[in-house]
Design an enzyme around this catalytic site. Structure first.
Site, PDB file in Angstrom:
ATOM      1  CG  HIS A 142       4.463   9.738 -24.817  1.00 62.62           C
ATOM      2  ND1 HIS A 142       3.135   9.352 -24.766  1.00 62.62           N
ATOM      3  CD2 HIS A 142       4.762  10.764 -24.068  1.00 62.62           C
ATOM      4  CE1 HIS A 142       2.512  10.486 -23.872  1.00 62.62           C
ATOM      5  NE2 HIS A 142       3.593  11.321 -23.599  1.00 62.62           N
ATOM      6  CD  GLU A 161      -5.059  15.629 -16.103  1.00 62.43           C
ATOM      7  OE1 GLU A 161      -3.672  15.331 -15.796  1.00 62.43           O
ATOM      8  OE2 GLU A 161      -5.902  15.230 -17.028  1.00 62.43           O
ATOM      9  CD  GLU A 173       5.319  15.151 -23.121  1.00 63.17           C
ATOM     10  OE1 GLU A 173       4.802  16.261 -22.883  1.00 63.17           O
ATOM     11  OE2 GLU A 173       4.902  13.895 -22.986  1.00 63.17           O
ATOM     12  CE  LYS A 223      -1.657  13.252 -14.909  1.00 59.10           C
ATOM     13  NZ  LYS A 223      -1.848  13.834 -16.219  1.00 59.10           N
ATOM     14  CG  HIS A 238      -2.612   9.425 -25.086  1.00 59.20           C
ATOM     15  ND1 HIS A 238      -3.316   9.845 -23.975  1.00 59.20           N
ATOM     16  CD2 HIS A 238      -1.412   9.821 -24.888  1.00 59.20           C
ATOM     17  CE1 HIS A 238      -2.233  10.072 -22.771  1.00 59.20           C
ATOM     18  NE2 HIS A 238      -1.046  10.266 -23.424  1.00 59.20           N
ATOM     19  NE  ARG A 265      -0.527  16.435 -13.239  1.00 60.19           N
ATOM     20  CZ  ARG A 265       0.211  15.628 -12.647  1.00 60.19           C
ATOM     21  NH1 ARG A 265       0.249  15.853 -11.235  1.00 60.19           N
ATOM     22  NH2 ARG A 265       1.261  14.978 -13.014  1.00 60.19           N
ATOM     23  NE  ARG A 269      -4.143  -1.876   2.195  1.00 58.91           N
ATOM     24  CZ  ARG A 269      -4.047  -2.994   2.975  1.00 58.91           C
ATOM     25  NH1 ARG A 269      -3.010  -2.992   3.871  1.00 58.91           N
ATOM     26  NH2 ARG A 269      -4.867  -4.015   2.997  1.00 58.91           N
ATOM     27  CE  LYS A 315       4.237  17.083 -14.797  1.00 61.53           C
ATOM     28  NZ  LYS A 315       4.219  15.893 -15.479  1.00 61.53           N
ATOM     29  CG  ASN A 353      -2.867  15.807 -20.393  1.00 58.43           C
ATOM     30  OD1 ASN A 353      -1.933  14.910 -20.364  1.00 58.43           O
ATOM     31  ND2 ASN A 353      -3.988  15.450 -19.232  1.00 58.43           N
ATOM     32  CG  HIS A 408      -0.359  14.365 -23.930  1.00 58.16           C
ATOM     33  ND1 HIS A 408       0.308  15.818 -24.161  1.00 58.16           N
ATOM     34  CD2 HIS A 408       0.733  13.598 -23.222  1.00 58.16           C
ATOM     35  CE1 HIS A 408       1.614  15.471 -23.455  1.00 58.16           C
ATOM     36  NE2 HIS A 408       1.615  14.472 -22.840  1.00 58.16           N
TER      37      HIS A 408
HETATM   38  P1  NAD Z   1      11.524   5.251 -22.579  1.00 56.58           P
HETATM   39  O1  NAD Z   1      11.515   5.149 -21.298  1.00 56.58           O
HETATM   40  O2  NAD Z   1      10.929   4.260 -23.526  1.00 56.58           O
HETATM   41  O3  NAD Z   1      13.008   5.726 -23.015  1.00 56.58           O
HETATM   42  C1  NAD Z   1      13.448   5.951 -24.300  1.00 56.58           C
HETATM   43  C2  NAD Z   1      14.461   5.056 -24.863  1.00 56.58           C
HETATM   44  O4  NAD Z   1      15.740   5.490 -24.328  1.00 56.58           O
HETATM   45  C3  NAD Z   1      14.482   3.751 -24.356  1.00 56.58           C
HETATM   46  O5  NAD Z   1      14.967   2.776 -25.333  1.00 56.58           O
HETATM   47  C4  NAD Z   1      15.582   3.681 -23.265  1.00 56.58           C
HETATM   48  O6  NAD Z   1      15.946   2.499 -22.873  1.00 56.58           O
HETATM   49  C5  NAD Z   1      16.674   4.531 -23.704  1.00 56.58           C
HETATM   50  N1  NAD Z   1      17.122   5.410 -22.848  1.00 56.58           N
HETATM   51  C6  NAD Z   1      16.815   5.722 -21.535  1.00 56.58           C
HETATM   52  N2  NAD Z   1      17.815   6.576 -20.923  1.00 56.58           N
HETATM   53  C7  NAD Z   1      18.603   6.880 -21.906  1.00 56.58           C
HETATM   54  C8  NAD Z   1      20.130   7.157 -21.910  1.00 56.58           C
HETATM   55  N3  NAD Z   1      20.426   8.044 -20.724  1.00 56.58           N
HETATM   56  N4  NAD Z   1      20.867   6.836 -22.997  1.00 56.58           N
HETATM   57  C9  NAD Z   1      20.669   5.937 -23.758  1.00 56.58           C
HETATM   58  N5  NAD Z   1      19.290   5.307 -23.925  1.00 56.58           N
HETATM   59  C10 NAD Z   1      18.570   5.896 -22.754  1.00 56.58           C
HETATM   60  O7  NAD Z   1      10.726   6.734 -22.964  1.00 56.58           O
HETATM   61  P2  NAD Z   1      10.573   8.255 -22.465  1.00 56.58           P
HETATM   62  O8  NAD Z   1      10.428   8.945 -23.616  1.00 56.58           O
HETATM   63  O9  NAD Z   1      11.521   8.373 -21.336  1.00 56.58           O
HETATM   64  O10 NAD Z   1       9.083   8.375 -21.859  1.00 56.58           O
HETATM   65  C11 NAD Z   1       7.780   7.717 -22.621  1.00 56.58           C
HETATM   66  C12 NAD Z   1       6.949   7.390 -21.243  1.00 56.58           C
HETATM   67  O11 NAD Z   1       6.742   8.097 -20.385  1.00 56.58           O
HETATM   68  C13 NAD Z   1       5.621   6.967 -22.055  1.00 56.58           C
HETATM   69  O12 NAD Z   1       5.382   5.755 -21.456  1.00 56.58           O
HETATM   70  C14 NAD Z   1       4.739   8.075 -21.583  1.00 56.58           C
HETATM   71  O13 NAD Z   1       3.664   7.473 -21.225  1.00 56.58           O
HETATM   72  C15 NAD Z   1       5.245   8.454 -20.304  1.00 56.58           C
HETATM   73  N6  NAD Z   1       5.012   9.769 -19.864  1.00 56.58           N
HETATM   74  C16 NAD Z   1       4.495   9.846 -18.608  1.00 56.58           C
HETATM   75  C17 NAD Z   1       4.395  11.130 -17.999  1.00 56.58           C
HETATM   76  C18 NAD Z   1       3.972  11.185 -16.593  1.00 56.58           C
HETATM   77  O14 NAD Z   1       3.451  12.362 -16.286  1.00 56.58           O
HETATM   78  N7  NAD Z   1       3.940  10.194 -15.882  1.00 56.58           N
HETATM   79  C19 NAD Z   1       4.421  12.204 -19.001  1.00 56.58           C
HETATM   80  C20 NAD Z   1       4.912  12.123 -20.256  1.00 56.58           C
HETATM   81  C21 NAD Z   1       5.115  10.813 -20.589  1.00 56.58           C
HETATM   82  N1  GLY Z   2       2.175  14.639 -18.202  1.00 59.46           N
HETATM   83  C1  GLY Z   2       1.131  15.523 -17.985  1.00 59.46           C
HETATM   84  C2  GLY Z   2       0.834  15.596 -16.351  1.00 59.46           C
HETATM   85  O1  GLY Z   2       1.726  15.226 -15.778  1.00 59.46           O
HETATM   86  O2  GLY Z   2      -0.199  15.808 -16.143  1.00 59.46           O
END
Ligand code: NAD
Ligand code: GLY
Length: 386
Positions: free
Chosen positions: A283, A255, A203, A161, A270, A259, A139, A245, A263, A266
């Site tokens: 993404h 949100e 982003e 998130k 999406h 907030r 939890r 942010k 998006n 997005h």
């Molecule tokens: P990711 O985590 O897949 O990383 C992208 C690629 O880069 C992967 O192949 C990873 O292994 C590689 N990588 C990571 N760091 C590296 C480094 N320093 N050197 C070399 N390679 C590296 O993708 P991302 O773009 O970081 O994140 C996308 C995800 O984030 C999606 O799932 C999206 O939905 C999520 N997201 C979440 C939020 C949130 O608020 N929680 C906001 C935006 C996106």
């Molecule tokens: N990436 C959108 C949020 O964090 O609300």
């Protein structure tokens, strides 16, 4: 309570070299700090005061692990008696229930208790999954974000998130759960592939039209340097993105209001990700193209003029991002526009099946609004290619 004020854009102070920048995120008892700098992980001060425990679990993946686990381990070995490492497969397809279960398996195998601290070392995929695992295990156990992509440093590691995908919708299963802190080392961005850098820039760009026109001007002027990996410029971009942010999230953690503007792009994005299958487009690529589509929608609704759409499209293009969406197909033979609409109705902003879009306007903050399906169809038709 008075609303927090966004500090003005200040690109004069260093967020690189030896300087360590701290961006606080104010959320009452869930407040925490974002640390940004080059060589941050080797700066002992950022690791002080972490929650005490016997065991820490570093969750990473098969790409990031070999590059950076040893450094993170060296930094926290003195804090925790036992540091366990789990390497998951790389990619968006890993962000599912099956791989989440592997985190729980390791925690149980290691007899992890309620104090165990999770470290998310990687991009947004690892950060979102590890955060959700931390929210659920017993939890709730503490976790620390150690983001290694530009996207995760400017967005996903901040704001709490956490989620995994469901085959029918992006980030559909998750929780709001804040990290203990976020530790961004700009040096990690040096190993990031160019395509991932562009995805992260999507982003970054979004913060301009939704909240800070001066930042959009700065990005337009510095895009080439950002894409080339200039640490000083990247430090400024990460710092400003985190400031915006933090400012938004501290007003609306869950949100229920403002907030949603984070998006921007997005809703269309999406649909692209889900419609093509998660992982086909990155993404950030889907968000980049989604911002172009959302800008066109804003223009059709009379909120911005065509010059603003053209300018934003040019900036997104200059970041190396797609500016035309894909035509979507499915087994039922529906039109691409209908497939987009169907995916967008699963969006978390939708209410009672009505899609809600983040729209930008010439003055002030972005806003959330609805649009007739016919207008949305026209935008999709104009913005997509086979
Ligand atoms: P990711 O985590 O897949 O990383 C992208 C690629 O880069 C992967 O192949 C990873 O292994 C590689 N990588 C990571 N760091 C590296 C480094 N320093 N050197 C070399 N390679 C590296 O993708 P991302 O773009 O970081 O994140 C996308 C995800 O984030 C999606 O799932 C999206 O939905 C999520 N997201 C979440 C939020 C949130 O608020 N929680 C906001 C935006 C996106
Ligand atoms: N990436 C959108 C949020 O964090 O609300």
């Amino acid at each position: 309570m008075t609303a927090p004020v966004l500090p003005p854009l200040d690109v004069s102070t260093a967020a690189d070299a030896g300087e360590l920048t701290r961006v606080p995120i104010a959320m009452g008892e869930r407040s925490y700090d974002i640390y940004i700098g080059a060589d941050t992980w080797r700066n002992e001060s950022v690791w002080h005061g972490l929650p005490q425990a016997q065991t820490a679990l570093i969750v990473t993946n098969t790409v990031v692990g070999p590059l950076y686990t040893a450094q993170l381990k060296a930094a926290i070995d003195g804090v925790y008696a036992r540091v366990v490492v789990l390497e998951l497969p790389d990619g968006e397809a890993t962000k599912d229930w099956v791989h989440l279960q592997r985190i729980f398996d390791v925690l149980l195998d290691e007899h992890a208790d309620r104090k165990t601290v999770l470290f998310a070392l990687g991009g947004g995929v690892i950060g979102d999954m590890t955060g959700f695992a931390a929210a659920c295990y017993m939890r709730g156990v503490p976790f620390v974000q150690v983001p290694t992509t530009l996207l995760s440093q400017v967005d996903s590691s901040v704001g709490g998130k956490t989620a995994v995908n469901h085959p029918r919708g992006k980030n559909m299963i998750g929780a709001f759960y804040q990290p203990e802190r976020v530790i961004c080392d700009l040096r990690a961005l040096q190993t990031l592939p160019a395509r991932e850098m562009s995805a992260g820039l999507a982003e970054v760009i979004k913060y301009g039209p939704i909240a800070d026109p001066a930042f959009l001007d700065w990005l337009e002027a510095n895009m080439a340097g950002l894409r080339s990996g200039d640490t000083h410029l990247l430090g400024q971009a990460v710092k400003r993105s985190c400031e915006i942010k933090a400012w938004v999230v501290s007003q609306d953690e869950r949100e229920s209001g403002v907030r949603a503007i984070l998006n921007f792009g997005h809703t269309f994005g999406h649909a692209i990700e889900a419609g093509l299958g998660f992982g086909t487009w990155l993404h950030g690529e889907a968000v980049g193209c989604g911002m172009v589509m959302a800008a066109h929608l804003s223009q059709r609704l009379g909120l911005i003029d065509m010059d603003a759409v053209v300018r934003l499209t040019r900036i997104i293009d200059s970041a190396g991002l797609p500016i035309k969406g894909p035509k979507l197909t499915d087994a039922s033979g529906q039109s691409s526009e209908d497939i987009y609409l169907e995916h967008m109705r699963v969006d978390k902003k939708a209410q009672g099946g009505h899609i809600r879009f983040v729209l930008i306007c010439d003055s002030g903050l972005a806003q959330v609004g609805a649009a007739d399906d016919d207008v949305v169809r026209a935008v999709i038709e104009a913005c997509c290619v086979a």
